[in-house]
Design a protein around this motif. Sequence first.
Motif, mmCIF file in Angstrom:
data_model
loop_
_atom_site.group_PDB
_atom_site.id
_atom_site.type_symbol
_atom_site.label_atom_id
_atom_site.label_comp_id
_atom_site.label_asym_id
_atom_site.label_seq_id
_atom_site.Cartn_x
_atom_site.Cartn_y
_atom_site.Cartn_z
ATOM 1 N N ALA A 507 0.841 -1.197 0.000
ATOM 2 C CA ALA A 507 0.000 0.000 0.000
ATOM 3 C C ALA A 507 0.869 1.237 0.000
ATOM 4 O O ALA A 507 1.989 1.232 0.526
ATOM 5 C CB ALA A 507 -0.929 -0.001 1.209
ATOM 6 N N ASP A 508 0.337 2.300 -0.568
ATOM 7 C CA ASP A 508 0.991 3.603 -0.575
ATOM 8 C C ASP A 508 0.419 4.418 0.589
ATOM 9 O O ASP A 508 -0.740 4.829 0.572
ATOM 10 C CB ASP A 508 0.745 4.320 -1.902
ATOM 11 N N LEU A 509 1.244 4.625 1.614
ATOM 12 C CA LEU A 509 0.769 5.279 2.833
ATOM 13 C C LEU A 509 0.398 6.738 2.590
ATOM 14 O O LEU A 509 -0.536 7.261 3.207
ATOM 15 C CB LEU A 509 1.838 5.180 3.919
ATOM 16 N N GLY A 510 1.120 7.400 1.693
ATOM 17 C CA GLY A 510 0.814 8.802 1.411
ATOM 18 C C GLY A 510 -0.545 8.970 0.771
ATOM 19 O O GLY A 510 -1.289 9.902 1.096
ATOM 20 N N LYS A 511 -0.886 8.062 -0.134
ATOM 21 C CA LYS A 511 -2.192 8.133 -0.781
ATOM 22 C C LYS A 511 -3.311 7.887 0.232
ATOM 23 O O LYS A 511 -4.346 8.562 0.215
ATOM 24 C CB LYS A 511 -2.262 7.119 -1.909
ATOM 25 N N ILE A 512 -3.091 6.899 1.109
ATOM 26 C CA ILE A 512 -4.110 6.598 2.123
ATOM 27 C C ILE A 512 -4.321 7.795 3.036
ATOM 28 O O ILE A 512 -5.457 8.151 3.390
ATOM 29 C CB ILE A 512 -3.708 5.348 2.918
ATOM 30 N N LEU A 513 -3.208 8.468 3.424
ATOM 31 C CA LEU A 513 -3.330 9.626 4.316
ATOM 32 C C LEU A 513 -4.032 10.783 3.609
ATOM 33 O O LEU A 513 -4.746 11.561 4.240
ATOM 34 C CB LEU A 513 -1.950 10.059 4.798
ATOM 35 N N THR A 514 -3.849 10.919 2.319
ATOM 36 C CA THR A 514 -4.535 11.981 1.572
ATOM 37 C C THR A 514 -6.040 11.742 1.569
ATOM 38 O O THR A 514 -6.837 12.676 1.719
ATOM 39 C CB THR A 514 -4.016 12.045 0.129
ATOM 40 N N ILE A 515 -6.425 10.482 1.407
ATOM 41 C CA ILE A 515 -7.850 10.149 1.384
ATOM 42 C C ILE A 515 -8.448 10.184 2.785
ATOM 43 O O ILE A 515 -9.572 10.662 2.990
ATOM 44 C CB ILE A 515 -8.042 8.763 0.741
ATOM 45 N N LEU A 516 -7.681 9.696 3.778
ATOM 46 C CA LEU A 516 -8.133 9.675 5.165
ATOM 47 C C LEU A 516 -7.144 10.490 5.996
ATOM 48 O O LEU A 516 -6.277 9.940 6.689
ATOM 49 C CB LEU A 516 -8.217 8.232 5.682
ATOM 50 N N PRO A 517 -7.226 11.816 5.951
ATOM 51 C CA PRO A 517 -6.205 12.660 6.586
ATOM 52 C C PRO A 517 -6.242 12.585 8.107
ATOM 53 O O PRO A 517 -7.280 12.334 8.714
ATOM 54 C CB PRO A 517 -6.560 14.070 6.092
ATOM 55 N N MET A 518 -5.053 12.799 8.714
ATOM 56 C CA MET A 518 -4.901 12.914 10.161
ATOM 57 C C MET A 518 -4.290 14.278 10.468
ATOM 58 O O MET A 518 -3.370 14.719 9.785
ATOM 59 C CB MET A 518 -4.017 11.797 10.712
ATOM 60 N N GLU A 519 -4.795 14.928 11.493
ATOM 61 C CA GLU A 519 -4.381 16.291 11.818
ATOM 62 C C GLU A 519 -2.899 16.342 12.177
ATOM 63 O O GLU A 519 -2.393 15.531 12.942
ATOM 64 C CB GLU A 519 -5.219 16.824 12.983
ATOM 65 N N ASN A 520 -2.192 17.313 11.598
ATOM 66 C CA ASN A 520 -0.775 17.590 11.884
ATOM 67 C C ASN A 520 0.159 16.442 11.518
ATOM 68 O O ASN A 520 1.293 16.377 12.000
ATOM 69 C CB ASN A 520 -0.579 17.942 13.366
ATOM 70 N N VAL A 521 -0.302 15.512 10.686
ATOM 71 C CA VAL A 521 0.522 14.364 10.300
ATOM 72 C C VAL A 521 0.851 14.449 8.817
ATOM 73 O O VAL A 521 -0.024 14.685 7.981
ATOM 74 C CB VAL A 521 -0.193 13.031 10.603
ATOM 75 N N ILE A 522 2.136 14.266 8.506
ATOM 76 C CA ILE A 522 2.577 14.105 7.123
ATOM 77 C C ILE A 522 3.208 12.722 7.017
ATOM 78 O O ILE A 522 4.108 12.386 7.792
ATOM 79 C CB ILE A 522 3.596 15.188 6.720
ATOM 80 N N MET A 523 2.718 11.920 6.078
ATOM 81 C CA MET A 523 3.244 10.571 5.918
ATOM 82 C C MET A 523 3.213 10.194 4.445
ATOM 83 O O MET A 523 2.257 10.494 3.736
ATOM 84 C CB MET A 523 2.415 9.564 6.740
ATOM 85 N N GLU A 524 4.272 9.532 4.012
ATOM 86 C CA GLU A 524 4.319 9.049 2.640
ATOM 87 C C GLU A 524 5.220 7.820 2.597
ATOM 88 O O GLU A 524 5.951 7.525 3.546
ATOM 89 C CB GLU A 524 4.840 10.139 1.700
ATOM 90 N N GLY A 525 5.156 7.096 1.480
ATOM 91 C CA GLY A 525 5.977 5.909 1.329
ATOM 92 C C GLY A 525 5.137 4.677 1.056
ATOM 93 O O GLY A 525 3.904 4.697 1.157
ATOM 94 N N LYS A 526 5.819 3.584 0.701
ATOM 95 C CA LYS A 526 5.142 2.331 0.396
ATOM 96 C C LYS A 526 5.562 1.260 1.388
ATOM 97 O O LYS A 526 6.730 1.154 1.761
ATOM 98 C CB LYS A 526 5.461 1.879 -1.026
ATOM 99 N N VAL A 527 4.578 0.450 1.789
ATOM 100 C CA VAL A 527 4.848 -0.665 2.678
ATOM 101 C C VAL A 527 4.377 -1.954 2.013
ATOM 102 O O VAL A 527 3.310 -1.997 1.397
ATOM 103 C CB VAL A 527 4.151 -0.469 4.049
ATOM 104 N N ARG A 528 5.199 -2.975 2.106
ATOM 105 C CA ARG A 528 4.836 -4.299 1.593
ATOM 106 C C ARG A 528 4.969 -5.290 2.733
ATOM 107 O O ARG A 528 5.982 -5.298 3.453
ATOM 108 C CB ARG A 528 5.761 -4.710 0.447
ATOM 109 N N ALA A 529 3.956 -6.128 2.927
ATOM 110 C CA ALA A 529 3.968 -7.090 4.022
ATOM 111 C C ALA A 529 3.504 -8.453 3.518
ATOM 112 O O ALA A 529 2.515 -8.552 2.780
ATOM 113 C CB ALA A 529 3.061 -6.614 5.153
ATOM 114 N N ASP A 530 4.222 -9.483 3.935
ATOM 115 C CA ASP A 530 3.836 -10.880 3.705
ATOM 116 C C ASP A 530 4.090 -11.613 5.009
ATOM 117 O O ASP A 530 5.216 -12.063 5.278
ATOM 118 C CB ASP A 530 4.651 -11.498 2.559
#
Length: 1002
Positions: A507-530
């Motif tokens: 998932a792209d964390l920055g895109k998720i934060l743009t759609i579901l914003p959190m106050e005073n938080v800046i976040m971006e990057g990709k995470v992969r989990a298995d």
Amino acid sequence: MKRLLSILLAVLAIFIIILFTVPIIFKDKIVARIDQEIDKSVNAKVHYDLDKVSLSSFKRFPSISATVADFGISGNAPFEQDTLLSVDQFQVDLNLWSVIFNEYPELTGLHLKGGNVYIKVLEDGTANYDIAVSDGKEEIPEEPSAFKLGIDLIEVEDVNFIYDDRQMKFFMALADFDMTGSGDFTLDVYDLLADVETQIIRLDYEDVNYLTQKKFTADTEIQVDLKNMKFGLARGEFGLNEFLFGLDGFIAMPDEGMNMDFTFEGKDNEFKSILSLVPGIFTESFAELETSGRMDFGGFVKGTYQEKQIPQFDINLRVEQGMFQYPDLPQPVKNVNLDLEVKNSSGNLDLTQVNIPEFSLQVGSNPISGRFLLEDLVSYKMDGQLKGQLNLEELTSIFPLEGMDMKGMLDVDAKAKGKYDSVAKVIPAIDAKISLNNGYVKSEDYPAPIDQLHGKASITNSSGQMKDFLVDLSSFGFELEGEKVEGNLKIQDFDQLNWDAVIHGSADLGKILTILPMENVIMEGKVRADIDSKGNYKVVEAKQYGQLDTRGEVELVDFYYTDADLPQGVRINKALGDFSPEQVNLIEFDARLGESPVKAKGSLSNYMSYLFEEKGTLSGNLDINSSHFNVNEWMTESSATETDTTELSLIELPRNIDFTMTVQADEVFYDNLVFTNTRGVLILDDGILTFKDAALNTLGGQMTLNGSYNTQDIQTPLFDLNFNVQSLSIQKAFQSFNIIKAFAPLAVNMDGEFNTDFRLSGILGQDMMPILSSLDGRGLIKVAEAALKGSKIVEGITSLTKLKEGNTLQFKNLNLTAEIKEGMLNVKPFDVKLWDYKAQVQGSTGFDGSINYLVHMEVPAKKFGSTANNILSNLEGTSADEETMIPVAFNLGGTYQKPKISLAGESSMESLLTNTLKAKAGDEKEKIKEELTEQFKAREDSVKQELKQKAEVAKDSAKKEAEKVVDKAKDKAVDEVKNLFKGAFGTKSKSSSDTAKSGGSE
């Protein structure tokens, strides 16, 4: 008739003149009396400006009003930083006739307008409002305040109020508090008419928040009986937002417990009034909300409240056919029906019953209904049901969600009946199904949606036995621009808690934060989990973590995160780790922590214990490398800048981390120091950081550290270090280290280098600087070659002896054995050459900058010129001549910048030369030296005792400062509330004419 009218007009004119002139005539008397009463009655700092005191006879005739602008009260220790009261305008009303004819004015009214009140009670019960002067006895002081009380009116307008009781764990913040109270407050029994309006910013008890952002009003008549401590409500009308209710009854406070008998009922039986208590609905547009339906509210509280007893109570709330609709949205929430009863007839809180026999509403076209019964808080016997659907797309047409589109259908069908008993391993029978299909969330701030949101779960237990409990989250996941996350989870047996979980995807964390914003938080990057995980909680309880089969891989790429508490930001270019039941392997870690680049690799073990146990310890071995690391930006409250003057703050080490770290850094920035070629082994274990052969270059030399930094007691953090230093610049060391500034002030005028092998221990302050009074240390200091120039001590010696040898001293091969103890640096006697003369020095330097040294020096008699020649010519039968060595002893006292230099044992150089030359003849020179040394040691013992007392005071002061810092987290919550008051609690700047009255003893 005209004459009578003229007389009346004349009398009226005289009366008006009197009313105008009385405040002018009696202003000094009133102000002086106020000053006298403050000094006699108040043990605090009272701030006001005499130029801002005004009097008027017209505000509350027949009382005279004294008004003070910018009035404040601040406390004494430990509340120096807290302002108890700060108001824009403080007014007292005084009986006019008592001002004119009596010695003591009679107080009739109090008025506060604009400002702040902050009441604070510490955990030990110490309160900042306890500012009354006490004579140290329990009985009433012999001389009470001379002011007479005839108060009949108290007014408060636009005052912010905070009550912060850390002993009771009660916190309340009120904004824009307005109150008018009238009554005869001089009586033991009286009626108080009170009218209150305020905004409840927050109300917490026992760390639980009960009210936030609620408007509160009260219009009531309180029957006050101070003799019996009984307070009754003859009529009481109260309001929370638009929810109005009446309250009648009384509360009495005898010696033990509280007796109460109250009945209450709703005053405005409309659905809209109860709806106003819902935070998401009570907004600025609430007045335009269309509503219908009825509400009934009522009940009673009756009985005694004690430690193990509560009053009986019965609270009822009923809503019938409620409906609300936002004016700009097409669909309503309708058919809202609720029947709620909370009651307790036993006086035992555990036997409280909650009953909701009916609950239903319709959101758009989808009905939701349910019921719930909880018999008590012991067996937790319950019977409940919830069933309904929620169309997320319809939800946006009912509630205002600006910039957000949602779709999907959420279905809930749940039943639970039975009781919970952990000993008998019984839980309610449960049959619950929850599903989300075709979910979709899109923000106007990002073009692509979170799509294919889905989840399907069931919770079942048909028998009521723990072993038959099953949670089956058969699937969950979402998709964002082609990247998918999928997983499932199954939990069986409520006692064993067997789990089987899987999560795969990216998932792209920055895109998720743009759609579901959190106050005073800046976040971006990709995470992969298995990740796949199987296990059960019994294995966790038995600490058999090897039987937990958790394995997989997690990768983080181009990650960045920052928020209000982490302004420095963390950027991870790439992090890759894999999991096994035994450990987590950090295969790659390339990051920038704030402005500092860091690379690392290693492994973490015992991570399951760390996750599942309250005191589980995470172990690890890490190799850490950095080209440059700035420690300062992680030790201050804000990120470091060129103009940043924020003091360093203490770093608390975790107790549940056991790491061995091999560290290499090309540059490390700490305070105003730069360390290069830093390397060594650091061991973090149980809140103690141990240094092993930590080598670095700084100030032109080399340093190796061995020792520890200990924060197990955060109020008294300790350090114990052994410094091995080679070729360090004396001048640069003086500029960089407070310890050298304090204990070796001579270094300010010295050029050269030194070596040392010195062990030093003590307490660190909350600014990460050593508390000088706490230091203990010992070691050897070597100076190969150095020059002392421009020293006031050297100037003093040459002035006293009249030796014209210049103000520069050269030192070679100087070896000092020194010890620091109880805030004093003690130097053992050492030999040195002062100019070309043999000398011996001993003594001490205090942490407060005081010096106390004895210098023995041997000078040829010919150096004293004609003075020595005259004395020699008068000494018959001696073998003394111009080459005879004269022992000169000096006492050095005062401070290095203001030294006090005197001859030891003699009043003048003439008497010294005379007695010494005579002593030469009698071979008593050594005896004189011994006597002077004994006198010095006796004086030094007295100085040490005095310094020891100062050290204890300094350490106690540092401990109190540490307690303040440890309490800072609680103060931070208060500061956040103060910020909501839009700066109203800011400190006002005082003009030069401000007067600070400090009543009583401080």
